[in-house]
Design an enzyme around this catalytic site. Structure first.
Site, short mmCIF file in Angstrom:
data_model
loop_
_atom_site.label_atom_id
_atom_site.label_comp_id
_atom_site.label_asym_id
_atom_site.label_seq_id
_atom_site.Cartn_x
_atom_site.Cartn_y
_atom_site.Cartn_z
N HIS A 91 52.07 33.54 34.33
CA HIS A 91 51.67 34.87 33.85
C HIS A 91 52.55 35.94 34.50
O HIS A 91 53.35 35.65 35.40
CB HIS A 91 50.19 35.15 34.13
P1 TYD Z 1 44.74 33.00 38.37
O1 TYD Z 1 45.44 34.12 39.05
O2 TYD Z 1 44.60 33.06 36.88
O3 TYD Z 1 45.38 31.62 38.80
P2 TYD Z 1 46.73 31.02 38.22
O4 TYD Z 1 47.64 32.15 38.15
O5 TYD Z 1 47.20 30.00 39.17
O6 TYD Z 1 46.40 30.46 36.90
O7 TYD Z 1 43.30 32.84 39.02
C1 TYD Z 1 42.42 31.81 38.60
C2 TYD Z 1 41.03 32.36 38.63
O8 TYD Z 1 40.65 32.67 39.98
C3 TYD Z 1 40.89 33.65 37.84
O9 TYD Z 1 40.40 33.42 36.56
C4 TYD Z 1 39.90 34.45 38.66
C5 TYD Z 1 39.96 33.90 40.03
N1 TYD Z 1 40.59 34.80 41.04
C6 TYD Z 1 39.82 35.68 41.73
O10 TYD Z 1 38.59 35.78 41.52
N2 TYD Z 1 40.40 36.47 42.67
C7 TYD Z 1 41.73 36.41 42.95
O11 TYD Z 1 42.24 37.14 43.84
C8 TYD Z 1 42.54 35.49 42.20
C9 TYD Z 1 44.02 35.38 42.44
C10 TYD Z 1 41.94 34.70 41.26
#
Ligand code: TYD
Length: 137
Positions: free
Chosen positions: A52
């Site tokens: 992303h």
């Molecule tokens: P995400 O950043 O989408 O992970 P990746 O980039 O590896 O796919 O985060 C996954 C989930 O974790 C997201 O849907 C919500 C949660 N999350 C939080 O609650 N707080 C945070 O600081 C982060 C980074 C993620």
């Protein structure tokens, strides 16, 4: 933002026979105020994280343990950075697509972020990212 603005920051390293020490201070080793720290761990072999872009969030990624690759794409060019030392930080400005992959066993990725978690700051579709970049240029 362009790929050329992504950089590996050499973090301070205090060598010591008792074990080495490194540190990060906000607005010193990272060019932003640190609003959040999160980490990625227990990644099963072959898994990919973080496909992303962020609109305003800047970040610094450190491989505190093990190694992994971070692929950065600015909508035109791509580059893969391998993080494998706990004293290297990868600085990623806002507005770039990034993906983390090739995690080694027991790797630990820590991410220092310039913002609190905000889902509306994510661009999760690659085509939307390209549209965003083209609209902004
Ligand atoms: P995400 O950043 O989408 O992970 P990746 O980039 O590896 O796919 O985060 C996954 C989930 O974790 C997201 O849907 C919500 C949660 N999350 C939080 O609650 N707080 C945070 O600081 C982060 C980074 C993620």
């Amino acid at each position: 933002m362009k790929l050329s603005e992504v950089k590996i920051i050499d973090l301070p390293k205090v060598p010591d026979p008792r074990g080495n020490l490194s540190f990060i201070e906000e607005e010193q080793q990272v060019p932003f105020k640190i609003e959040r720290v999160y980490w990625i761990y227990d990644v099963p072999g072959g898994q990919v994280r973080g496909g992303h872009a962020f609109i305003i969030q800047q970040e610094l990624i450190v491989a505190l343990s093990g190694s992994f690759n971070v692929m950065i794409d600015d909508g035109g060019k791509r580059e893969v950075f391998q993080l494998n030392r706990s004293y290297y930080g990868l600085y990623i400005p806002a507005g770039l697509w990034r993906r983390m992959e090739n995690f080694s066993t027991n790797s630990l990725a820590v991410v220092l972020s310039s913002t609190k978690y905000d889902e509306s700051d994510y661009i999760r579709e690659y085509q939307s990212f390209l549209n965003y970049k083209n609209g902004k240029k």
